[in-house]
Design an enzyme around this catalytic site. Structure first.
Site, PDB file in Angstrom:
ATOM      1  N   ARG A  89       0.855  -1.188   0.000  1.00 33.48           N
ATOM      2  CA  ARG A  89       0.000   0.000   0.000  1.00 33.48           C
ATOM      3  C   ARG A  89       0.891   1.238   0.000  1.00 33.48           C
ATOM      4  O   ARG A  89       1.745   1.396   0.866  1.00 33.48           O
ATOM      5  CB  ARG A  89      -0.898   0.013   1.231  1.00 33.48           C
ATOM      6  CG  ARG A  89      -1.751   1.264   1.294  1.00 33.48           C
ATOM      7  CD  ARG A  89      -2.716   1.229   2.442  1.00 33.48           C
ATOM      8  NE  ARG A  89      -3.356   2.526   2.586  1.00 33.48           N
ATOM      9  CZ  ARG A  89      -4.295   2.784   3.442  1.00 33.48           C
ATOM     10  NH1 ARG A  89      -4.722   1.842   4.255  1.00 33.48           N
ATOM     11  NH2 ARG A  89      -4.821   3.974   3.516  1.00 33.48           N
ATOM     12  N   ARG A  99      -7.539  -0.475  -2.373  1.00 32.55           N
ATOM     13  CA  ARG A  99      -6.324  -0.724  -1.601  1.00 32.55           C
ATOM     14  C   ARG A  99      -6.098  -2.208  -1.404  1.00 32.55           C
ATOM     15  O   ARG A  99      -7.049  -2.965  -1.236  1.00 32.55           O
ATOM     16  CB  ARG A  99      -6.348   0.008  -0.272  1.00 32.55           C
ATOM     17  CG  ARG A  99      -7.570  -0.290   0.562  1.00 32.55           C
ATOM     18  CD  ARG A  99      -7.856   0.767   1.585  1.00 32.55           C
ATOM     19  NE  ARG A  99      -8.160   2.005   0.909  1.00 32.55           N
ATOM     20  CZ  ARG A  99      -8.179   3.197   1.469  1.00 32.55           C
ATOM     21  NH1 ARG A  99      -7.918   3.317   2.719  1.00 32.55           N
ATOM     22  NH2 ARG A  99      -8.466   4.260   0.800  1.00 32.55           N
ATOM     23  N   ASP A 102      -5.875  -2.305   4.269  1.00 30.83           N
ATOM     24  CA  ASP A 102      -6.150  -1.134   5.096  1.00 30.83           C
ATOM     25  C   ASP A 102      -6.295  -1.649   6.519  1.00 30.83           C
ATOM     26  O   ASP A 102      -7.116  -2.534   6.777  1.00 30.83           O
ATOM     27  CB  ASP A 102      -7.433  -0.449   4.623  1.00 30.83           C
ATOM     28  CG  ASP A 102      -7.707   0.850   5.355  1.00 30.83           C
ATOM     29  OD1 ASP A 102      -6.757   1.537   5.737  1.00 30.83           O
ATOM     30  OD2 ASP A 102      -8.896   1.182   5.538  1.00 30.83           O
ATOM     31  N   ASP A 104      -6.936  -0.320  10.422  1.00 32.33           N
ATOM     32  CA  ASP A 104      -7.335   0.809  11.252  1.00 32.33           C
ATOM     33  C   ASP A 104      -7.500   0.359  12.695  1.00 32.33           C
ATOM     34  O   ASP A 104      -8.168  -0.652  12.968  1.00 32.33           O
ATOM     35  CB  ASP A 104      -8.678   1.390  10.790  1.00 32.33           C
ATOM     36  CG  ASP A 104      -8.589   2.091   9.455  1.00 32.33           C
ATOM     37  OD1 ASP A 104      -7.588   2.786   9.205  1.00 32.33           O
ATOM     38  OD2 ASP A 104      -9.528   1.948   8.653  1.00 32.33           O
TER      39      ASP A 104
END
Length: 178
Positions: A89, A99, A102, A104
């Site tokens: 990424r 993407r 990811d 988070d």
């Protein structure tokens, strides 16, 4: 005498819509499992979810992982960013764009952080079914700012996108704390 460090519970949201999405999620889980003083707790089902925003792109695979860690929130963020970079990424990417991975930090204990580089709980947690549904697979924690459980947030979530379990499962490989 070795000092015992306190374990923290963090929930990590993970998504991918490039390449072998299930393999990308598994690879991210495997890499998180290798973090120092960190072990994987519960793992949600994988969900197939409609992309957010107006960019034409493949649908996402999303999941949530529970981590038990002695890492600070900022150290955990740094490791998540290194994993994203290692998996391909780019540091600069299109908001709500496609993407490969990811990661988070959704929640970290019952803490509320609002720093320039990190906000916990994740500021969009209450607005995303692709976060709330997998999180509810494994726990129903209280949002430390809103004072509502994730189930209560789901009841008022404005997200009307399509999301459904896809049948793929992710697996822990080590199960031990390093």
């Amino acid at each position: 005498m070795e000092q015992i460090q306190e374990k923290h519970t963090a929930f990590i949201g993970v998504g991918s819509n490039i390449g072998d999405r299930a393999a990308n999620l598994q690879r991210a889980l495997d890499m998180l499992e290798e973090l120092p003083q960190t072990s994987i707790g519960k793992i949600s089902r994988i969900y197939h979810s409609e992309p957010f925003g107006s960019i034409e792109q493949e649908w996402f695979y999303n999941a949530v992982f529970q981590l038990l860690t002695t890492l600070s929130p900022h150290a955990l963020l740094s490791f998540c960013q290194k994993i994203e970079s290692h998996m391909g990424r780019p540091a600069e990417h299109l908001k709500w764009g496609p993407r490969i991975i990811d990661l988070d930090i959704l929640l970290y204990d019952d803490a509320a952080y609002d720093r320039e580089t990190l906000t916990i709980p994740h500021p969009e947690i209450s607005n995303r079914k692709f976060v709330l549904l997998p999180l509810l697979d494994i726990d129903n924690p209280l949002h430390p700012v809103f004072g509502k459980t994730m189930a209560e947030l789901l009841e008022t979530c404005p997200d009307n996108s399509t999301i459904e379990p896809c049948g793929h499962m992710l697996q822990k490989h080590h199960g031990s704390t390093r």
